[in-house]
Design an enzyme around this catalytic site. Structure first.
Site, PDB file in Angstrom:
ATOM      1  CG  ASP B   8       0.014   4.844  -2.606  1.00 36.48           C
ATOM      2  OD1 ASP B   8       0.905   4.431  -1.840  1.00 36.48           O
ATOM      3  OD2 ASP B   8      -0.871   4.089  -3.092  1.00 36.48           O
ATOM      4  CG  ASP B  10       3.401  -0.609  -3.964  1.00 36.71           C
ATOM      5  OD1 ASP B  10       4.331  -0.278  -4.721  1.00 36.71           O
ATOM      6  OD2 ASP B  10       3.560  -1.265  -2.927  1.00 36.71           O
TER       7      ASP B  10
END
Lengths: 176, 176
Positions: B8, B10
């Protein structure tokens, strides 16, 4: 449980060939008919090999892409029965990202942002079905593959071929 | 065969919390320390609930996101052994698409465009591992899950937690 379909953009729901040849005629003054392309590789579409790359960097090329005939109605019909994901190998063309997102919003407003994927390599896509015109995407897919007819795939027959969106609906109705 | 990891952006390789609190202080004049957030939901990070959405539409918010400590070095180490895919739920914020692509190019130049995915729902991602801070992404993933510590996941313990990138490397080295 509803099954899922990954649907490609260029060459499947967006008519990339018509767009390329329209822009080519506009910029190079030479008219090429889509029928002339059959069996050619993507590098040989137009005499100037860098024309496509050049267009992909110009504002509007992806945003004004014409729709493939029947795509909107057919995807809408399929979405009643399947989870539809629009999966585009857009990462190669950074300029295309926002234009492709805008194009989808304008032409397929019924597709949620949750169901849009812009990627590079499609091998990590884990849907049940994939509808794509590129062998390189279909060959590494683990689910059922549907090859959308394109000039560059006419000599490949190891995926189930559909020639248009009517044939996609007929195939899916048949319990494929 | 090399195994694959979906990582991922953020909250995992990009320090979204530091960026949000920095921009919040700049625009609203109120300083909030990251430690104050522990256990809050994402809606409660700052008093003005629309601040985050507002920032996501402003130029530079995603492009200037600080790096999570150790992220670059750790992802580089992992990429020697695993196929790394950067998978970001960017589609909810159309303005973020080009900035996130630019940020990756600047900070992770060793990650090919082939290995970047911007999506909505991550449930169709078919890698072997997923490193993410959001329960909503990890819960529907079919492979092995690694939950990166974040203020909003402190009360969830049904995924293997890592507190930082050193712990990711230790976990992967242990044959997890």
């Amino acid at each position: 449980m509803r099954k899922s379909i990954a649907i490609d953009m260029d060459g499947v729901i967006a008519d990339e060939v018509v767009q390329l040849l329209t822009w080519y005629e506009r910029h190079y003054g030479l008219k090429i008919h889509p029928n002339e392309l059959s069996g050619r590789s993507e590098d040989e579409v137009v005499p100037e090999k860098d024309a496509y790359t050049k267009f992909t960097k110009m504002a509007g090329f992806f945003r004004t892409m014409p729709l493939m005939p029947g795509a909107v109605e057919s995807v809408k019909k399929l979405s009643a029965q399947y989870d539809i994901y629009i999966v585009s190998a857009a990462m190669q063309y950074p300029h295309s990202l926002s234009e492709k997102r805008e194009w989808l919003g304008a032409n397929f407003p019924f597709i949620s942002w949750r169901n849009i994927i812009f990627c590079g390599d499609k091998s990590i896509i884990g849907t049940d079905y994939m509808i794509d015109d590129h062998i390189k995407n279909l060959d590494y897919f683990k689910g059922k593959t549907i090859m959308f007819h394109a000039f560059h795939n006419v000599n490949h027959n190891h995926h189930t071929r559909v020639n248009n969106w009517d044939e996609v609906l007929t195939l899916m109705d048949s319990g494929f």
